[in-house]
Design an enzyme around this catalytic site. Structure first.
Site, short mmCIF file in Angstrom:
data_model
loop_
_atom_site.label_atom_id
_atom_site.label_comp_id
_atom_site.label_asym_id
_atom_site.label_seq_id
_atom_site.Cartn_x
_atom_site.Cartn_y
_atom_site.Cartn_z
N THR A 73 31.46 55.32 107.83
CA THR A 73 31.47 54.75 109.18
C THR A 73 31.74 55.86 110.19
O THR A 73 31.06 55.96 111.23
CB THR A 73 32.54 53.64 109.28
OG1 THR A 73 32.19 52.60 108.37
CG2 THR A 73 32.64 53.08 110.69
N ASN A 152 21.67 48.45 101.78
CA ASN A 152 22.81 48.03 100.97
C ASN A 152 22.66 46.61 100.43
O ASN A 152 23.23 46.27 99.40
CB ASN A 152 24.12 48.16 101.76
CG ASN A 152 24.02 47.63 103.17
OD1 ASN A 152 23.14 48.03 103.92
ND2 ASN A 152 24.90 46.73 103.53
N GLN A 180 24.03 54.40 100.26
CA GLN A 180 23.70 53.67 99.03
C GLN A 180 22.78 54.47 98.12
O GLN A 180 22.59 54.11 96.95
CB GLN A 180 23.06 52.32 99.36
CG GLN A 180 23.98 51.36 100.08
CD GLN A 180 25.14 50.86 99.22
OE1 GLN A 180 25.14 51.00 97.99
NE2 GLN A 180 26.16 50.29 99.85
N SER A 200 29.43 58.34 101.43
CA SER A 200 30.78 57.76 101.30
C SER A 200 31.28 57.88 99.87
O SER A 200 30.55 57.54 98.93
CB SER A 200 30.70 56.28 101.70
OG SER A 200 31.96 55.68 101.53
N GLY A 201 32.53 58.34 99.72
CA GLY A 201 33.09 58.55 98.38
C GLY A 201 33.13 57.30 97.52
O GLY A 201 32.75 57.34 96.34
N HIS A 202 33.55 56.17 98.10
CA HIS A 202 33.83 55.02 97.25
C HIS A 202 32.58 54.30 96.76
O HIS A 202 32.68 53.37 95.96
CB HIS A 202 34.80 54.05 97.95
CG HIS A 202 34.24 53.26 99.08
ND1 HIS A 202 33.89 51.94 98.97
CD2 HIS A 202 33.99 53.60 100.38
CE1 HIS A 202 33.46 51.49 100.15
NE2 HIS A 202 33.51 52.48 101.01
N THR A 238 44.05 67.40 109.82
CA THR A 238 44.36 67.97 108.50
C THR A 238 43.56 67.22 107.43
O THR A 238 43.50 65.99 107.43
CB THR A 238 45.87 67.88 108.22
OG1 THR A 238 46.53 68.60 109.26
CG2 THR A 238 46.24 68.48 106.88
N CYS A 326 32.22 41.70 103.84
CA CYS A 326 32.65 41.35 105.19
C CYS A 326 34.16 41.47 105.26
O CYS A 326 34.87 40.93 104.42
CB CYS A 326 32.20 39.91 105.49
SG CYS A 326 32.80 39.34 107.06
C1 LIG Z 1 24.58 51.53 104.12
C2 LIG Z 1 26.03 51.67 104.44
N1 LIG Z 1 26.40 52.44 105.47
C3 LIG Z 1 27.70 52.61 105.79
C4 LIG Z 1 28.70 51.98 105.08
C5 LIG Z 1 30.14 52.20 105.49
O1 LIG Z 1 30.77 53.02 104.53
P1 LIG Z 1 32.36 53.29 104.59
O2 LIG Z 1 32.97 52.15 103.85
O3 LIG Z 1 32.56 54.59 103.86
O4 LIG Z 1 32.75 53.37 105.99
C6 LIG Z 1 28.35 51.14 104.00
C7 LIG Z 1 29.39 50.40 103.26
O5 LIG Z 1 29.19 49.26 102.87
C8 LIG Z 1 26.98 51.00 103.67
O6 LIG Z 1 26.60 50.23 102.65
#
Ligand SMILES: Cc1ncc(COP(=O)(O)O)c(C=O)c1O
Length: 385
Positions: A73, A152, A180, A200-202, A238, A326
């Site tokens: 994000t 996604n 994704q 994104s890491g997760h 940091t 959500c």
């Molecule tokens: C296509 C896409 N963009 C951005 C994000 C946001 O990622 P983050 O959770 O790292 O902010 C997501 C998370 O669902 C995503 O699927």
């Protein structure tokens, strides 16, 4: 006890044990600040730089092009607002698409309130972008195109190479939300003409709270956060060292296992998809049947409500979703499926199953065993009431 089956890997993934192991020292003995020039700082700094190399190696970019952020994000906000601020003397027009994640659509909306013009392009019924429509939308004032790599909710993969060529031919900056796609499919960064890429890491078995923005050399982006000179003055604050190390390790794991894992996961996904369609009447695939992430299947179950189906799947231990995660926990109708013309009118449950490394053949077999009965029961109940 109910066996748990996790089929919501596009929402988040389990942290890989190797990533956890790599992170642990940075919560205890490796506590230095990477900006400190003494031994404690130097040790940590070298771990951050090793992680930068690991991310760069997976993406195929230079390590100096990797900027660590707190999440995708933030990466998307930095790319969109940062380019708008850096290039607004050249024009004030941005092009994006209706199926982007809110982390792209909302910064665009914010910029619209600030006086920028935003064109949001429609997609077709398979969620695909029309390149002719993109070309037609570009004006002399266009400074940025922001289009995702893979969706996604449906997994549909955009023609990223062609989008990049179009933008590059007109001197326009191209931001791609590749959250994704990273770790699931090869990205071809070098030939892609993408100027800015968010990850994104997760989403790839790394930790939450860490992301990156890949900024192609020479691309001007104003920083979002102002403060210290971390990340070569591109992102103050940091560093989240443990998160960075975990992301780096997750990228290393993805690079070495992506080819075989994607094939394995795709075979499971295909078996699940074909099994559902063969055994349950009134089921339709959403998204592109072929140009799609290997782990994602989004299906419409006619004459069933999304919340009832998800609730009953959950009771059976199966975690799936009705689209994007959500934050309120509520089930909202999906802006992606609406943009594709799916799901208005009769009651229909639009369910996304997104598979990952933790899934096995047994998981697919177990879902196929219980799902037809659940759907039948829900249809019978709604026919009675
Ligand atoms: C296509 C896409 N963009 C951005 C994000 C946001 O990622 P983050 O959770 O790292 O902010 C997501 C998370 O669902 C995503 O699927």
């Amino acid at each position: 006890m109910t066996r748990h089956i996790y089929l919501d890997n596009n929402a988040t993934t389990a942290l890989h044990p190797e990533a956890l192991e790599a992170m642990l020292p940075f919560f205890s003995e490796q506590f230095g600040n990477p900006s400190s020039i003494h031994w404690a700082g130097r040790r940590v700094k070298s771990a951050v730089e090793e992680a930068r190399e690991q991310v760069a190696s997976l993406i195929g970019c230079e390590a100096s092009e990797v900027v660590f952020t707190s999440c995708a994000t933030e990466s998307n906000n930095m790319a969109i607002k940062g380019v708008a601020a850096a290039r607004h003397a050249r024009g004030n027009h941005i092009v994006t698409t209706t199926v982007e994640h809110p982390a792209v659509l909302t910064p665009c909306l914010y910029l619209e309130h600030q006086g920028f013009q935003v064109t949001t392009l429609d997609v077709d019924e398979q969620g695909m972008l029309d390149l002719n429509a993109l070309e037609a939308a570009i004006t002399d004032a266009t400074i940025l195109v922001s289009a995702m790599y893979a969706n996604n909710e449906t997994g549909t993969i955009f023609p990223v190479r062609e989008i990049g060529e179009l933008a590059a031919g007109k001197g326009i900056c191209f931001h791609c939300d590749a959250v994704q796609a990273v770790g699931k499919i090869p990205l071809h960064w070098k030939e892609s003409n993408i100027h800015l890429l968010s990850l994104s890491g997760h989403k790839l078995q790394g930790p939450k709270g860490i992301g990156a923005l890949i900024i192609r050399k020479g691309t001007k982006v104003f920083p979002l956060l102002h403060g210290g000179s971390q990340e070569r003055n591109r992102r103050a604050g940091t560093e989240n060292v443990a998160g960075i190390v975990g992301l780096g390790k997750a990228c290393e794991i993805a690079e070495r296992s992506m080819t075989t894992e994607s094939l394995r996961i795709q075979a499971l996904r295909d078996r699940l998809e074909q099994g559902i369609i063969a055994t349950i009447p009134g089921v339709r695939l959403n998204g592109h049947p072929l140009k799609r992430l290997p782990n994602t299947v989004n299906l419409s179950f006619l004459d069933v409500k999304s919340d009832s189906l998800l609730f009953n799947l959950d009771l059976a231990g199966i975690a799936a979703s009705s689209g994007s995660a959500c934050s309120s926990g509520a089930i909202k109708s999906s802006h992606v499926l609406r943009a594709m013309g799916v799901g208005s009118g009769a009651p229909v449950a639009n369910i996304r199953f997104s598979l990952g490394s933790g899934n096995s053949e047994q998981d697919v077999a177990d879902v196929l065993k219980v799902l037809p009965g659940i759907v039948q029961r829900l249809r019978d109940t709604s026919a009675v009431t």
